[in-house]
Design a protein around this motif. Structure first.
Motif, short mmCIF file in Angstrom:
data_model
loop_
_atom_site.label_atom_id
_atom_site.label_comp_id
_atom_site.label_asym_id
_atom_site.label_seq_id
_atom_site.Cartn_x
_atom_site.Cartn_y
_atom_site.Cartn_z
N THR A 1 1.04 -1.03 0.27
CA THR A 1 -0.10 -0.09 0.16
C THR A 1 0.85 0.66 -0.10
OG1 THR A 1 -2.21 -1.19 1.22
CG2 THR A 1 -1.94 1.42 1.25
N PHE A 2 1.02 2.33 -1.01
CA PHE A 2 1.44 3.63 -1.04
C PHE A 2 1.14 4.37 -0.05
CE2 PHE A 2 2.43 0.44 -4.72
CZ PHE A 2 4.43 1.15 -5.19
N THR A 3 1.57 5.04 0.63
CA THR A 3 1.44 6.87 1.11
C THR A 3 2.32 7.25 0.87
OG1 THR A 3 2.98 6.02 3.33
CG2 THR A 3 1.11 5.24 3.05
N ASP A 4 3.34 7.41 -0.11
CA ASP A 4 4.26 8.34 -0.76
C ASP A 4 4.86 7.43 -1.85
OD1 ASP A 4 6.32 10.03 -1.21
OD2 ASP A 4 6.96 10.26 0.80
N THR A 5 6.27 8.50 -2.29
CA THR A 5 7.15 7.23 -3.56
C THR A 5 7.41 6.29 -3.31
OG1 THR A 5 6.99 9.25 -4.87
CG2 THR A 5 8.65 7.81 -4.87
N ALA A 6 7.84 5.32 -3.90
CA ALA A 6 8.64 3.94 -3.33
C ALA A 6 8.46 3.25 -4.79
CB ALA A 6 8.01 3.08 -2.31
N LEU A 7 9.99 2.49 -5.08
CA LEU A 7 10.00 1.77 -6.54
C LEU A 7 10.23 0.61 -5.96
CD1 LEU A 7 11.34 2.22 -9.14
CD2 LEU A 7 13.61 2.23 -7.75
N TYR A 8 9.81 -0.50 -6.91
CA TYR A 8 10.01 -1.46 -7.16
C TYR A 8 11.21 -2.14 -7.61
CZ TYR A 8 8.53 -6.28 -7.56
OH TYR A 8 9.11 -7.67 -7.60
N THR A 9 11.95 -2.84 -6.38
CA THR A 9 13.12 -3.68 -6.78
C THR A 9 12.76 -4.61 -7.44
OG1 THR A 9 13.37 -4.21 -4.98
CG2 THR A 9 14.22 -2.40 -4.97
N PRO A 10 13.05 -5.35 -8.17
CA PRO A 10 12.40 -6.44 -9.75
C PRO A 10 14.13 -7.41 -8.80
CG PRO A 10 13.36 -4.43 -11.05
CD PRO A 10 13.26 -4.36 -9.54
N LEU A 11 13.31 -8.36 -8.98
CA LEU A 11 14.14 -9.49 -8.10
C LEU A 11 14.80 -10.84 -9.70
CD1 LEU A 11 14.36 -11.15 -5.66
CD2 LEU A 11 13.10 -12.48 -6.27
N GLY A 12 14.56 -10.22 -10.56
CA GLY A 12 14.98 -10.61 -12.10
C GLY A 12 15.51 -10.27 -13.06
N GLY A 13 15.58 -8.78 -12.63
CA GLY A 13 15.48 -8.09 -13.47
C GLY A 13 16.91 -7.74 -14.44
N LEU B 1 15.29 8.93 -7.30
CA LEU B 1 16.53 9.50 -5.94
C LEU B 1 16.77 10.92 -6.64
CD1 LEU B 1 19.39 7.24 -5.24
CD2 LEU B 1 17.66 8.37 -3.58
N ALA B 2 16.83 11.41 -7.60
CA ALA B 2 17.23 12.75 -8.18
C ALA B 2 16.10 13.44 -7.68
CB ALA B 2 17.55 13.30 -9.54
N ARG B 3 15.18 13.08 -7.82
CA ARG B 3 13.69 13.92 -7.08
C ARG B 3 13.51 13.74 -6.29
NH1 ARG B 3 8.84 12.57 -11.47
NH2 ARG B 3 10.31 11.83 -13.59
N ARG B 4 13.58 13.16 -5.50
CA ARG B 4 13.67 12.64 -3.50
C ARG B 4 14.13 14.14 -2.85
NH1 ARG B 4 9.87 10.66 -1.69
NH2 ARG B 4 10.57 10.04 -0.19
N PRO B 5 13.71 15.51 -2.02
CA PRO B 5 14.55 16.05 -1.34
C PRO B 5 15.62 15.55 -0.82
CG PRO B 5 12.43 16.57 -1.43
CD PRO B 5 12.29 15.07 -2.14
N ASP B 6 15.37 14.64 -0.19
CA ASP B 6 15.94 14.26 1.12
C ASP B 6 17.02 12.82 0.93
OD1 ASP B 6 14.76 12.41 0.70
OD2 ASP B 6 13.07 11.58 2.46
N GLY B 7 16.80 12.87 -0.52
CA GLY B 7 17.81 12.11 -0.96
C GLY B 7 18.03 10.81 -0.77
N LYS B 8 16.69 10.00 -0.69
CA LYS B 8 16.05 8.58 0.30
C LYS B 8 15.38 8.10 -0.22
CE LYS B 8 17.97 9.33 4.90
NZ LYS B 8 17.31 9.16 6.71
N LEU B 9 15.22 6.91 -1.16
CA LEU B 9 14.26 6.80 -1.87
C LEU B 9 13.82 5.31 -1.31
CD1 LEU B 9 12.60 6.57 -4.65
CD2 LEU B 9 14.22 5.35 -5.57
N PRO B 10 11.74 4.99 -1.15
CA PRO B 10 11.98 3.60 -0.09
C PRO B 10 11.74 2.75 -1.61
CG PRO B 10 10.86 5.76 1.09
CD PRO B 10 11.52 6.25 -0.60
N LEU B 11 11.86 1.70 -1.21
CA LEU B 11 12.05 0.34 -1.39
C LEU B 11 10.67 -0.99 -1.30
CD1 LEU B 11 15.62 0.31 -2.11
CD2 LEU B 11 14.28 1.51 -3.99
N VAL B 12 10.14 -1.14 -2.31
CA VAL B 12 9.27 -2.03 -2.54
C VAL B 12 9.84 -3.26 -3.18
CG1 VAL B 12 7.24 -3.14 -3.32
CG2 VAL B 12 6.97 -0.57 -2.31
N PRO B 13 9.62 -4.23 -1.99
CA PRO B 13 9.65 -4.75 -0.60
C PRO B 13 9.89 -4.57 0.42
CG PRO B 13 9.18 -6.54 -1.95
CD PRO B 13 10.27 -5.79 -2.86
#
Length: 687
Positions: free
Chosen positions: A123-135, A147-159
């Motif tokens: 469930t998304f509450t803000d920006t978060a990036l799915y991380t492929p397992l086999g990409g 990441l460049a869009r994030r003012p705090d320099g941190k990008l939450p990841l999914v899962p």
């Protein structure tokens, strides 16, 4: 999943780093971008084509083939307004042929993913990036742009997890009439250690190059001529980071240290002694005496509290990398035998370890020699004739290498003369069994040691036409070992010949558990310790590597693996020397390897002897290490348990001493995102 050649089960080498640690290419405006993958000094081993259409969909074709294996993937994705995945899918085959089929979709605040090994929702509450397992390595650019869009320099990841980056260096480069500036960044938040990426400098940055020093250069097409310059600069930046890590986690032991009340393991006799005091001075053991009888003016003291003190462990099969040292040392590995690498890279690593600037076990090098072929791995020396083989052996002998490792494409016609010349130069000979030969052939022609249980077992399955440079070297063993009669005369005669000639076997059993691991099952290497590991590592370790199409095949492959364990025990009981090696995830794999030896019928004390005394004996370092006694190096491991009774206690390390420095495994593990296994026993000033 490395260096020169990839390990037999490359979870931490290049493709694991590219496909699991990195993420990849970005939202480009209706254009095609091509990357080329170069290995071992410029040999093309793959390519990646990233095409972004006018419909906003990015399509990626990725292929990487080295040493007879590698993934082939087709990827497609579309980005949401915040630059993260709206829709994602990848299909293809993994390094060892397992199917890859993974999807992610986001509908409003709900995201869903499904791979061959897991599925879930977020469930998304803000920006978060799915991380492929086999990409593919094409999603890094997506991560970098997000990441460049994030003012705090941190990008939450999914899962799970959070990605951050830190800029380490910048370079101005040119190719023909083109010039540009690229930045080297360290990405953290996935896996145990940082991943280093060269990034374009623009509003929407993308991956320009991913370099694994000494092995892989994945770089935008047309810029291959700059790859070596970028690699040289990256080595400097990584070295600076590694020096800082060593300074933070290593605790010097100046003068004399007294270790009180430790039960000392006698590795020569494989027995645990009574409480003792061990005196260490300037990185050497001065004395071992009954507890309370040491008379010494010590600067610092370790109260062992009746814990077990082992000699430092040996991992006899690694492909050394600078960032792996913490995992090794936290597992008590103070000596590691490198079984194939880029020579210049390994020489630099060894020099830094000896200088005390790199947190890493001592390295015993095995000189890598491969033969020329379309399948050949390009590390070390690649030769085509006896003159070239002798030249390689001379280089290794002149640089103090105690042995060589022969690889899959080595010309079988010159093997006998090569082994004879190596022995003439005082060098041991080990390796894989070259293609179109059997293990009994290389034993007869002079091998002192064979790497990997599959290379031994193929002796009974190959024909003169079988090309073991392909995935056949894995699937044949998985498919046919179950039906092999170990009591038959050919098997018994072969074991007897190994014992008669004292040919050492480096089984790397734990690595080969991928032969039976099914999709969604935790790798047995980490199954018992998964709760200690970061969630993303746990997830990555649920992906299968072999194509196991049905339950019947899976059951047969599991029975085959169990027989590999049994065969290892049979060899040991017949008098065949064993050494404990891994070729996989550092630290944790060795611990699992030792457990498998117990399953094979060795006692825990015998297993510890294999991991200490045998390691020193067959790496020719027994005069310096492998046991606890006066004059030996102070490579010592304090265990909060009794591994001579329960081998699993080898995970409960309270203190590791390597020469003149102490390390606290709990402290190292915490720095790597791992929950500690035992409280540290710290060195205290003498009162």
């Amino acid at each position: 999943m490395r260096r020169a050649p990839l390990p037999e089960n490359p979870v931490k080498p290049v493709l694991a780093l590219c496909c699991a640690l990195l993420l990849v290419p970005s939202a480009l405006a209706a254009e095609t971008l091509k990357y080329v993958a170069l290995v071992d000094g410029g040999k093309k081993a793959g390519e990646q084509t990233v095409t972004t259409g006018d419909d906003g969909v990015t399509r990626v074709d990725f292929i990487f083939k080295d040493n007879g294996r590698g993934p082939e993937l087709k990827e497609e994705y579309q980005l949401a307004a915040d630059g993260t995945f709206q829709r994602y899918q990848v299909k293809g085959v993994s390094t060892f042929g397992a199917p890859v089929d993974e999807t992610f979709t986001r509908d409003g605040d709900m995201g869903r993913w499904k791979s061959t090994s897991d599925a879930g929702t977020h469930t998304f509450t803000d920006t978060a990036l799915y991380t492929p397992l086999g990409g593919t390595p094409a999603t890094t650019s997506v991560a970098l742009a997000a990441l460049a869009r994030r003012p705090d320099g941190k990008l939450p990841l999914v899962p799970s997890g959070t990605l951050t980056q830190r800029r380490l260096a910048s370079m101005d480069i040119s190719s023909g009439s083109q010039s540009r500036t690229v930045d080297l960044v360290a990405l953290t938040g996935i896996g145990f250690t940082p991943s280093f990426v060269w990034v374009t400098r623009e509003a929407q940055p993308r991956m320009f190059a991913y370099i694994y020093p000494g092995f892989l250069q994945l770089i935008e097409d047309g810029w291959q001529g700059t790859a070596n310059t970028l690699e040289a600069r990256q080595k400097i930046a990584e070295r600076e980071a590694l020096v800082a890590l060593q300074q933070r986690l290593a605790h010097p032991l100046p003068g004399t240290t007294l270790i009180r009340n430790a039960r000392v393991f006698d590795s020569e006799k494989a027995v645990l002694g009574g409480p003792s005091d061990v005196v260490v001075r300037d990185g050497r053991i001065v004395s071992v005496s009954p507890a309370g009888q040491a008379e010494v003016d010590a600067q610092q003291v370790v109260d062992a509290g009746n814990r077990v003190l082992l000699p430092g462990l040996y991992d006899m099969h690694v492909h050394a990398s600078s960032w792996e040292g913490g995992l090794h040392l936290a597992a008590g590995v103070t000596s590691a035998r490198d079984m194939g690498n880029d020579n210049a890279t390994l020489q630099q690593l060894m020099a830094e370890e000896k200088a005390g600037t790199l947190m890493h076990p001592r390295v015993i090098p095995a000189g890598y020699i491969e033969g020329q072929s379309p399948h050949s791995s390009q590390g070390g020396f690649v030769v085509k004739d006896l003159a070239g083989a002798k030249q390689a052996i001379d280089w290794y002998a002149d640089h103090g290498y105690p042995q060589i490792k022969i690889y899959n494409s080595f010309p079988k016609e010159i093997l006998r003369d090569t082994t004879a010349y190596a022995h003439q130069r005082g060098i041991r000979v080990s390796g894989h069994v070259p293609a179109f030969m059997r293990a009994q052939d290389v034993v007869e022609q002079g091998y002192d040691e064979i790497q990997h249980i599959n290379q031994v077992m193929l002796n009974f399955f190959v024909t003169p036409e079988t090309d073991t440079r392909t995935l056949a070297r894995f699937y044949l063993v998985a498919d046919r070992t179950d039906g092999l009669d170990f009591d038959s005369k050919p098997v018994q005669d072969f074991i007897g010949e190994l014992a008669k000639k004292q040919v050492v076997i480096d089984p790397t059993l734990a690595t080969f558990e991928f032969l039976h691991q099914r999709e969604g099952q935790l790798s047995p290497i980490v199954a018992d310790v998964a709760d200690h590991l970061p969630p993303d590592v746990q997830r990555s370790r649920r992906a299968a590597e072999l194509d196991i199409p049905d339950d019947a095949t899976g059951a047969r492959y599991k029975r085959s693996f169990d027989k590999l364990v049994d065969f290892t025990g049979r060899m040991y009981r017949a008098g065949v020397p064993l050494v404990a090696g891994t070729d996989e995830l550092p630290g944790f794999t060795l611990q699992r390897e030792l457990e498998l030896y117990v399953q094979a019928g060795l006692t825990p004390a015998q297993v510890l002897q294999v991991a200490t005394w045998n390691g020193a004996k067959y790496s020719r370092t027994l005069d310096e290490a492998g046991s606890i006694g006066p004059g030996k190096r102070a490579d010592l491991v304090l265990v909060d348990g009794d591994p001579t009774v329960d081998i699993a206690d080898v995970r409960k390390l309270a203190l590791v001493i390597k020469g003149g420095q102490a390390y606290y495994p709990a402290e190292i593990h915490e720095a790597l995102g791992i929950a500690p296994f035992a409280a540290p026993v710290k060195v205290q000033p003498a009162r």
